[in-house]
Design an enzyme around this catalytic site. Structure first.
Site: not given
Ligand code: OAD
Length: 233
Positions: A88-89, A106, A114, A133, A200, A216
Site C-alpha cells: 500500500q506504500n 496505492h 497525466c 507531460c 501492536e 518490522a
Molecule cells: P497506518 O499508518 O494506518 O498503519 C501503520 C501500521 O504499522 C500501524 O498498525 C503501526 O502500529 C504499524 N507500525 C508502525 N511502526 C512499525 C514498525 N517499526 N514495525 C512494524 N509495524 C509498525 O498505515 P497503513 O496501514 O499502510 O492510503 O495505511 C493504509 C493506507 O491508509 C495507506 O496506504 C494510505 C493511508 O491513508 C492512501 O493514501 C489511499
C-alpha cells in the site's frame, strides 16, 4: 509449491524514516485527509496537494530500505514466482531492496499521471510548478497516488493471488483502509494460513492465525528465515 502473498503497509518503512499515516507522529495527524488525499482537494487547491506530495517525493531521497524490505527480497530469491508482494506504500523501498514481483496498489510517488492523456511517466522532480507531460506536452500531471474515493491499481490480479495463496502475511498495516484490509479474511476463507507482523495488535475482523508483535526490522527477517527453512526441508 507454497504460494505466498505479502501485504505491506506504512509500518514496514517506518524504521527507514518514512512516516506512517495513523498514530501520534502519523501524516494524518498533521494533515487532514480531505485536504490532501482526495480528488476534491486536488480540484479545489492543486498547489497545496502538489506541494504535499512534492515534499514526500523529495524525502524519499534521504531514506533507504531497512532489514524488513531486504528480507522480503531474500524471500523472493528463494520463492520466485510463488511470492507476490502487494504494497500500500507509495515509497520505492521494496524495489530498492530488490523486490521485483511487486504491486503498488496505492500508486507510486516516483511516478506522475497525466490527467489529459493518461500517461504514467517516471517522475522524480516536483510537480507544483506544472511541468508539461512528456507524452502530450500539456501541463496536466498529478501524483500517481491513489486518493480516497479512487480505485486502487491491479485489484483483479491481487485478488486472484490472494484467493490462490497458501500463506498470507500482513506487515505493518493498521487494516483501516479497504480493499487491502479485507485481503486477510479473503485469504483465510480460501484456506490460507494467515500471519500478521505489526508493532501492536490490530483488530482484524477475522483474526489472523498468527499475530506477532514487534519491529518490522526484527519480525520480518525472523519470519522470512522460517519460510526459507521450510523451503529447504
Ligand atoms: P497506518 O499508518 O494506518 O498503519 C501503520 C501500521 O504499522 C500501524 O498498525 C503501526 O502500529 C504499524 N507500525 C508502525 N511502526 C512499525 C514498525 N517499526 N514495525 C512494524 N509495524 C509498525 O498505515 P497503513 O496501514 O499502510 O492510503 O495505511 C493504509 C493506507 O491508509 C495507506 O496506504 C494510505 C493511508 O491513508 C492512501 O493514501 C489511499
Amino acid at each position: 509449491m507454497t504460494r505466498i502473498v505479502v501485504l505491506t503497509g506504512a509500518g514496514i518503512s517506518a524504521e527507514s524514516g518514512v512516516p506512517t499515516f495513523r498514530g501520534a507522529e502519523g501524516l494524518w495527524e498533521g494533515h487532514r485527509i480531505e485536504d490532501v488525499a482526495t480528488p476534491e482537494a486536488f480540484e479545489a487547491d492543486p498547489d497545496t496537494v502538489q506541494r504535499f506530495y512534492d515534499a514526500r517525493r523529495r524525502a524519499l531521497r534521504t531514506v533507504g530500505p531497512n532489514a524488513a524490505h531486504r528480507a522480503l527480497a531474500r524471500l523472493e530469491s528463494a520463492y520466485g514466482s510463488e511470492l507476490l508482494v502487494v504494497t500500500q506504500n507509495v515509497d520505492d523501498l521494496h524495489e530498492r531492496a530488490g523486490s521485483i514481483r511487486l504491486i503498488h496498489m496505492h500508486g507510486e510517488l516516483r511516478r506522475a499521471r497525466c490527467t489529459a492523456c493518461g500517461a504514467r511517466p517516471r517522475w522524480d522532480d516536483d510537480l507544483a510548478d506544472r511541468p508539461p507531460c512528456p507524452v502530450c506536452r500539456r501541463p496536466a500531471l498529478r501524483p500517481d497516488v491513489v486518493w480516497f474515493g479512487e480505485m486502487p491499481y491491479e485489484l483483479a490480479r491481487i485478488e486472484e493471488a490472494v484467493v490462490a495463496c497458501d500463506v498470507f502475511c500482513a506487515i505493518g498495516t493498521s487494516g483501516a483502509v479497504y480493499p487491502a484490509a479485507g485481503y486477510a479474511a479473503l485469504a483465510s476463507a480460501f484456506g490460507a494460513h494467515t500471519v500478521e507482523l505489526n508493532l501492536e495488535p490490530t483488530d482484524a475482523v477475522v483474526p489472523f492465525d498468527e499475530a506477532r508483535t514487534g519491529l518490522a526490522s526484527e519480525a520480518v527477517p525472523a519470519w522470512v528465515d522460517e519460510m526459507l527453512a521450510r523451503r529447504a526441508t
